[in-house]
Design an enzyme around this catalytic site. Structure first.
Site, PDB file in Angstrom:
ATOM      1  N   HIS A 160     -33.018 -43.168  -9.915  1.00  0.00           N
ATOM      2  CA  HIS A 160     -33.149 -41.897  -8.874  1.00  0.00           C
ATOM      3  C   HIS A 160     -31.853 -41.013  -8.521  1.00  0.00           C
ATOM      4  O   HIS A 160     -31.847 -40.661  -7.743  1.00  0.00           O
ATOM      5  CB  HIS A 160     -33.793 -42.281  -7.712  1.00  0.00           C
ATOM      6  N   VAL A 162     -28.685 -39.242  -7.988  1.00  0.00           N
ATOM      7  CA  VAL A 162     -27.695 -39.003  -7.051  1.00  0.00           C
ATOM      8  C   VAL A 162     -28.453 -39.588  -5.593  1.00  0.00           C
ATOM      9  O   VAL A 162     -27.584 -40.308  -4.769  1.00  0.00           O
ATOM     10  CB  VAL A 162     -27.182 -37.601  -7.029  1.00  0.00           C
ATOM     11  N   TYR A 163     -29.700 -39.469  -5.608  1.00  0.00           N
ATOM     12  CA  TYR A 163     -30.359 -39.859  -4.492  1.00  0.00           C
ATOM     13  C   TYR A 163     -30.032 -41.433  -4.180  1.00  0.00           C
ATOM     14  O   TYR A 163     -29.706 -42.301  -2.938  1.00  0.00           O
ATOM     15  CB  TYR A 163     -31.909 -39.559  -4.182  1.00  0.00           C
ATOM     16  N   GLY A 164     -30.300 -42.072  -5.462  1.00  0.00           N
ATOM     17  CA  GLY A 164     -30.155 -43.544  -5.493  1.00  0.00           C
ATOM     18  C   GLY A 164     -28.914 -43.945  -5.135  1.00  0.00           C
ATOM     19  O   GLY A 164     -28.599 -44.960  -4.552  1.00  0.00           O
ATOM     20  N   LYS A 167     -28.066 -43.755  -1.576  1.00  0.00           N
ATOM     21  CA  LYS A 167     -28.544 -44.878  -0.497  1.00  0.00           C
ATOM     22  C   LYS A 167     -27.832 -46.156  -0.898  1.00  0.00           C
ATOM     23  O   LYS A 167     -27.775 -46.812  -0.194  1.00  0.00           O
ATOM     24  CB  LYS A 167     -29.971 -44.727  -0.889  1.00  0.00           C
TER      25      LYS A 167
END
Length: 266
Positions: A160, A162-164, A167
């Site tokens: 995922h 940059v989102y992962g 997070k």
């Protein structure tokens, strides 16, 4: 001396000011409404759709609660300070901060635009740090504070983008803040997997695959997330800090594929 009733959430949250970022849509709406249901004064935040935030305020007011709408683009470094100042002016000092805002992007790194990197990291990671930095002095003055960071199981995988990454880093920040801010303030993370929603309903193939991969056989609901966030701020969690509460129905538990194995084989 009689112990306080730890199930009386109205007594716990009555009059306390809660700032829930990203609370004009999705799970943020449920979180805002759940806190209001238990007597808190809620700051409903949106990035730009003030009409949506005002609608949530109307829903809370109709149920007898107190809420106000605020807009701020948390991708801007100056926004967290301005947002908290506005909330303090209209509702009072923030006792509970819920960092729920978190835009998604999963473009491969080889094609990921720097501007997308900046926005995702700014809202999902930098804004929670800046908001925490801003509200902590007021919480310490009050002698009590709670911070809940809403993560995602995307932080546990590597597809995922940059989102992962953001997070995953948010969980590191959660633990670091928990150490820094103890004993007055607790900091925890609530981490849902794919959420049951109209958006998920519009992707039936993906939805069915997600359910099939979840041991409990369904997706987590927005109301369940809201109840867990509120519980994490309640007296029942007074001795819990720096923890990640995963709400994924067992989906991220490590499992060994047993396809084709016969009895007696490991």
């Amino acid at each position: 001396m009689t112990e306080p009733d730890k199930t009386d959430l109205v007594a716990t949250f009555a009059g306390k000011v809660v700032l829930v970022t990203g609370s004009s849509s999705g799970a943020g709406v449920s979180i805002a409404c759940e806190f209001a249901r238990h007597g808190a004064r809620v700051a409903v935040h949106c990035r730009s759709s003030i009409e949506a935030a005002v609608a949530v305020v109307g829903r809370i007011s109709a149920a007898g609660g107190v809420a106000r709408a605020f807009n701020a683009d948390l991708a801007q470094s100056s926004a967290p300070d301005a947002l908290v100042s506005a909330v303090e002016s209209r509702l009072g000092p923030v006792s509970i901060l819920v960092n729920n805002a978190g835009p998604f992007a999963d473009a491969p790194y080889r094609t990921l635009a720097p501007s997308t990197w900046d926005q995702i990291m700014a809202v999902n990671l930098k804004a929670p740090y800046l908001l925490a930095q801003r509200v902590v002095p007021g919480m310490e003055k009050l002698g009590w504070g709670r911070i809940v960071n809403v993560g995602a199981t995307s932080g546990f995988v590597r597809t995922h983008s940059v989102y992962g990454l953001a997070k995953a880093a948010l969980l590191h920040l959660t633990q670091s803040l928990a150490l820094e801010l103890a004993p007055t303030i607790t900091v925890n993370a609530v981490v849902p997997s794919q959420i049951a929603s109209a958006r998920t309903d519009a992707m039936p193939v993906y939805k069915n695959a997600a359910i099939a991969g979840t041991p409990l056989g369904r997706l987590v609901t927005e109301d369940e997330i809201a109840r867990m966030v509120v519980l994490a701020c309640s007296p029942a969690f007074d001795f819990v800090t720096g923890q990640t509460i995963v709400m994924d129905g067992g989906r991220t538990l490590p499992r060994f594929p047993r396809i084709g194995l016969t009895d007696g084989e490991a």
